[in-house]
Design an enzyme around this catalytic site. Structure first.
Site, PDB file in Angstrom:
ATOM      1  N   HIS A   1     -20.388  -9.323   8.035  1.00 20.38           N
ATOM      2  CA  HIS A   1     -19.867  -8.203   7.048  1.00 20.38           C
ATOM      3  C   HIS A   1     -19.320  -6.925   8.086  1.00 20.38           C
ATOM      4  O   HIS A   1     -17.921  -6.422   7.896  1.00 20.38           O
ATOM      5  CB  HIS A   1     -20.803  -7.424   6.157  1.00 20.38           C
TER       6      HIS A   1
ATOM      7  N   GLN B   1     -30.100 -17.569   4.260  1.00 19.25           N
ATOM      8  CA  GLN B   1     -30.187 -16.300   3.404  1.00 19.25           C
ATOM      9  C   GLN B   1     -29.566 -17.724   1.762  1.00 19.25           C
ATOM     10  O   GLN B   1     -29.419 -18.187   1.718  1.00 19.25           O
ATOM     11  CB  GLN B   1     -29.319 -15.650   3.442  1.00 19.25           C
TER      12      GLN B   1
ATOM     13  N   GLU C   1     -29.195 -16.159  -1.832  1.00 20.87           N
ATOM     14  CA  GLU C   1     -28.235 -15.035  -2.651  1.00 20.87           C
ATOM     15  C   GLU C   1     -27.419 -15.611  -4.026  1.00 20.87           C
ATOM     16  O   GLU C   1     -26.698 -14.825  -3.783  1.00 20.87           O
ATOM     17  CB  GLU C   1     -27.962 -14.261  -1.206  1.00 20.87           C
TER      18      GLU C   1
ATOM     19  N   ALA D   1     -28.145  -7.990  -1.942  1.00 26.54           N
ATOM     20  CA  ALA D   1     -26.393  -7.203  -3.005  1.00 26.54           C
ATOM     21  C   ALA D   1     -25.949  -8.173  -3.588  1.00 26.54           C
ATOM     22  O   ALA D   1     -25.667  -9.042  -4.608  1.00 26.54           O
ATOM     23  CB  ALA D   1     -26.233  -7.305  -1.675  1.00 26.54           C
ATOM     24  N   ASP D   2     -25.728 -10.039  -2.459  1.00 32.06           N
ATOM     25  CA  ASP D   2     -24.953 -10.923  -3.288  1.00 32.06           C
ATOM     26  C   ASP D   2     -25.874 -11.578  -4.855  1.00 32.06           C
ATOM     27  O   ASP D   2     -25.426 -11.875  -5.790  1.00 32.06           O
ATOM     28  CB  ASP D   2     -24.555 -12.319  -2.396  1.00 32.06           C
TER      29      ASP D   2
END
Length: 267
Positions: A49, A151, A153, A178-179
């Site tokens: 990001h 990850q 997610e 978050a995701d």
């Protein structure tokens, strides 16, 4: 050059140590070095990001190298070509985002290992990782010292978590709050009770499978929760968020401004 590769972050995970980290999103070696002098156990250099090029990642690895903090690189995705570049610049610990299936996890494992254990391309003589060919027996050492984190997610990843945990070569699983919360129908609300319940259950399942469990929490209270639930590598802040908070707080001493509380923000 008869040097032995070591990975203190991986050794800490093996021993069950709790390791506290910081997210680096600022893309600069200057900020990375400042963070490295603070004493965090690990520093996540974000290539997903944050607008980092491979050369930006390289410079931040160099900046962190003299200090005890251990660098972890998150590339933008888990392609074989990109993983090869990131490993060649000297990354020993990778966090691969958006791993939804055991097959994806196996592909990532293969991309990080030299043959016959995997498909990592051979170019040690021109790579910083091997000190440009000066580290003896580098390929065997690299396979052993590598630490691979993935990850989880998404809803799909949750459904496949047990299968992902069975993949040999995965050292730890990181819950992307978050995701994950968005995928579960609670966008920008990782604090929702249902999301919290799932995060706690995931951490338990990860540790029960003998893997390390990781998390990023910009809210200190959430970080403490995750540690209590058993997460053993936890990032407790993001450099750019801490910077904006400090700027807003200082300005608020002299002007009437509205500052955003960390507890109300998500990554």
């Amino acid at each position: 050059m008869n040097a032995l590769l070591s990975n203190p972050f991986k050794e800490g995970l093996r021993k069950g140590d709790t390791q506290i980290g910081l997210w680096l999103s600022s893309t600069t070696s200057y900020m990375a070095e400042i963070a490295a002098t603070s004493g965090y156990d690990w520093l996540l250099i974000d290539g997903e990001h944050a607008p980092n090029t491979v050369q930006d990642l390289y410079h931040q690895l160099q900046a962190i190298a003299p200090y005890a903090s251990q660098p972890v690189i998150r590339p933008i995705e888990g392609s074989k070509a990109l993983i090869k570049q990131v490993l060649d610049i000297g990354a020993q610990t990778l966090l691969i985002p958006m791993v939804d299936t055991a097959e994806q996890a196996r592909q990532v494992v293969s991309a990080t290992r030299y043959p016959p254990l995997g498909q990592r391309g051979v170019g040690a003589s021109v790579a910083r990782a091997a000190r440009w060919g000066r580290i003896d027996n580098y390929m065997a050492q690299a396979n052993e010292s590598l630490c691979l984190l993935v990850q989880v997610e998404s809803k799909v990843a949750l459904e496949n978590l047990d299968a992902i945990l069975e993949v040999e070569g995965i050292d730890g699983v990181f819950i992307g709050p978050a995701d994950l919360s968005a995928s579960l129908g609670y966008p920008d609300n990782a604090g929702h009770p249902e999301v919290q319940r799932i995060i706690e259950a995931c951490i338990y399942r990860i540790r029960a499978a003998g893997k390390a469990a990781g998390f990023l929490a910009v809210d200190p209270a959430m970080a403490q929760k995750c540690l209590a639930w058993g997460a053993n590598f936890v990032a407790v802040g993001v450099d750019t968020m801490l910077y904006t908070e400090a700027l807003d707080s200082r300005l608020a001493m002299f002007k009437s401004v509205q500052s955003v509380s960390t507890a109300k923000r998500s990554y």
